[in-house]
Design a protein around this motif. Structure first.
Motif, short mmCIF file in Angstrom:
data_model
loop_
_atom_site.label_atom_id
_atom_site.label_comp_id
_atom_site.label_asym_id
_atom_site.label_seq_id
_atom_site.Cartn_x
_atom_site.Cartn_y
_atom_site.Cartn_z
N GLU A 321 -13.92 23.72 79.54
CA GLU A 321 -13.50 25.11 79.56
C GLU A 321 -12.31 25.30 80.52
N THR A 322 -11.64 26.43 80.37
CA THR A 322 -10.55 26.79 81.27
C THR A 322 -10.89 28.13 81.93
N PRO A 323 -10.98 28.20 83.25
CA PRO A 323 -10.75 27.11 84.21
C PRO A 323 -11.90 26.09 84.21
N PRO A 324 -11.62 24.85 84.58
CA PRO A 324 -12.65 23.81 84.56
C PRO A 324 -13.80 24.14 85.51
N PRO A 325 -15.03 23.82 85.14
CA PRO A 325 -16.18 24.18 85.99
C PRO A 325 -16.33 23.31 87.23
N HIS A 326 -15.77 22.11 87.23
CA HIS A 326 -15.91 21.25 88.41
C HIS A 326 -14.70 20.32 88.49
N ARG A 327 -14.61 19.58 89.60
CA ARG A 327 -13.42 18.78 89.88
C ARG A 327 -13.20 17.70 88.83
N ALA A 328 -14.26 17.03 88.40
CA ALA A 328 -14.10 15.96 87.42
C ALA A 328 -13.50 16.50 86.13
N ALA A 329 -13.97 17.69 85.70
CA ALA A 329 -13.42 18.29 84.49
C ALA A 329 -11.96 18.67 84.69
N GLY A 330 -11.63 19.24 85.85
CA GLY A 330 -10.25 19.61 86.13
C GLY A 330 -9.32 18.41 86.14
N MET A 331 -9.76 17.30 86.74
CA MET A 331 -8.92 16.11 86.79
C MET A 331 -8.74 15.50 85.41
N ALA A 332 -9.81 15.49 84.59
CA ALA A 332 -9.68 14.95 83.23
C ALA A 332 -8.72 15.79 82.40
N LEU A 333 -8.85 17.11 82.50
CA LEU A 333 -7.96 17.99 81.74
C LEU A 333 -6.52 17.87 82.24
N ALA A 334 -6.34 17.77 83.54
CA ALA A 334 -4.99 17.62 84.09
C ALA A 334 -4.37 16.30 83.66
#
Length: 457
Positions: A321-334
């Motif tokens: 989802e956006t914004p990512p729910p946690h750091r791992a998701a944010g790093m994968a999406l980035a």
């Protein structure tokens, strides 16, 4: 007071009985060697009782004198046994306290006083082992193997001795003998099981685990995990040589541990290689929802072979989802957005996690964004400097070693299921400062992607 009254009443009763017996009417005639006696009947009975008591007393004294040597010998034996037991106890205390020399002396004393006690010899062997006198310890242990009562304890000592002498093959031999003698021996089973796993003999290892008793809930959970880890190791070995067998092993592991990431990754890769992309993506979606593991997201993005970076980014948006729910998701999406040159999305994905507590991975990705979007090498260098001092990201770690992929055994100790997904140990401050100073002198890596004129297809 009650005791005194009872004694007085008893004395009166006895005196009354004696007076009544003496006063009995009638006489008794006794003729012995032309001597005739005619005492009254009561007096005769009283004399007879007194004579009987005197005879009993004399016989008791004579018997005590006759049995005195045996009694003295028995008392001496008891005293010797008590001294042996005391010496044995003191030897145990001395050995536990680390005084092996005194423990050996006391064990020998106990063995001299208790020749039939195997514990004294076993304790002497333990003391010899602690003192480094391996030949003496070996002789004691080999003598104890002959007895069924002490065979297992002797094999335990021989196993410890072989390990102390760095003789793994001999130690394994003793462990196998102990396991054959006592299948419930935990140390022997663990030693044999450890050897099987180190040799990669997974079929025999899982067979041992299958027959292990598991009474409590915790024991059953531990047993299932060991089975799952072994099945995953078998799947890992067969992934390229026999994919169908590897898939069966991976799915078996997932039945035991439904959210076990290494097994899920292997099963998904085999599905992808066989063209079953939908099965792989379905499995990866379930594991991602349960664990949020970055390796799952990365494999999900690359589930379709030959897909472009934009397609991979779109596919990854299906589960993140956006914004990512946690750091791992944010790093994968980035990561996917950087590969697709979607700089705004990459920056947006890392925005919640790029504060003062940004990790090394976040800082490195931000450096790529600054260099790729604006070509700002100064900001990119600042982010790289922060990456050196930033907290580390979780990784597969075992016994202080970090691996890019999960492995069934620790490369340091050979222990099964040693790798955990966690943050590695923090490096020392001096090392961090040294690395930071070195990084400050380095140019921005030329491998950082530059912003293209237009987005790729």
């Amino acid at each position: 007071m009650i005791r005194l009254a009872s004694w007085i009443v008893g004395s009166l009763v006895i005196a009354a009985l004696a007076a009544w017996m003496i006063s009995l009417p009638g006489t008794l005639t006794l003729e012995v060697a032309n001597y005739r006696m005619q005492p009254r009947l009561g007096t005769a009975v009283f004399i007879f009782i007194c004579v009987a008591l005197v005879v009993i007393l004399v016989w008791a004294v004579v018997r005590r004198i006759i049995s005195a040597p045996k009694a003295l010998a028995r008392r001496s034996q008891e005293r010797r046994r008590e001294q042996g037991v005391e010496a044995l106890g003191d030897a145990v205390v001395a050995l536990q306290a680390g005084d092996a020399a005194r423990a050996r002396v006391l064990a020998r004393e106990a063995q001299a006083r208790l020749p039939d006690n195997a514990a004294a010899r076993l304790l002497e062997a333990r003391a010899d082992l602690a003192l480094g006198d391996m030949p003496a310890a070996r002789e004691h242990y080999r003598a104890l193997i002959a007895s069924d009562k002490t065979a297992l304890a002797a094999l335990t000592g021989l196993y410890d001795q072989a390990r102390t002498q760095q003789r793994p093959e001999a130690a394994l031999t003793f462990a196998r003998k102990a396991l054959a003698l006592a299948p419930g021996s935990a140390w022997a089973a663990e030693a044999v099981f450890g050897d099987l796993t180190r040799r990669g003999q997974w079929a025999q290892a899982v067979a041992m685990v299958n027959v292990e008793p598991a009474q409590s809930r915790e024991a059953r959970a531990a047993k299932r995990r060991r089975q799952a880890v072994i099945e995953t190791a078998r799947a890992r070995e067969a992934e390229t040589s026999d994919p169908l067998a590897g898939l069966d092993h991976a799915l078996t592991a997932l039945k035991l541990l439904p959210d076990f990431v290494p097994a899920a990754l292997i099963a998904a890769r085999i599905h992808i290689n066989r063209g079953d992309t939908r099965k792989a993506m379905s499995l990866l979606r379930r594991i991602w929802r349960a664990t949020g593991h970055p390796d799952v997201a990365a494999l999900y993005a690359h589930a379709q072979p030959g897909a472009s970076a934009v397609d991979r980014l779109k596919r990854l948006g299906e589960i993140i989802e956006t914004p990512p729910p946690h750091r791992a998701a944010g790093m994968a999406l980035a990561r996917a957005a950087i590969d697709a040159y979607d700089w705004p999305l990459a920056r947006q994905a890392l925005a919640p996690f790029s504060g003062p507590d940004a990790t090394q991975g976040v800082a490195s990705l931000m450096a790529e964004i600054e260099e790729g979007e604006h070509g700002d090498q100064g900001k990119a260098r600042e982010w790289l400097a922060r990456a050196v001092r930033a907290p580390r990201d979780p990784a597969w770690t075992a016994d202080g070693m970090v691996s890019d992929e999960w492995e069934p055994l620790s490369p340091v100790t050979g222990r099964l299921d040693a790798f955990e997904w966690k943050v590695p140990m923090v490096q020392s401050a001096s090392t961090a400062r040294a690395e930071g100073a070195a990084t400050a002198q380095l140019p921005v890596p030329a491998s950082l992607p530059l912003a293209p004129a237009q987005n790729p297809t």
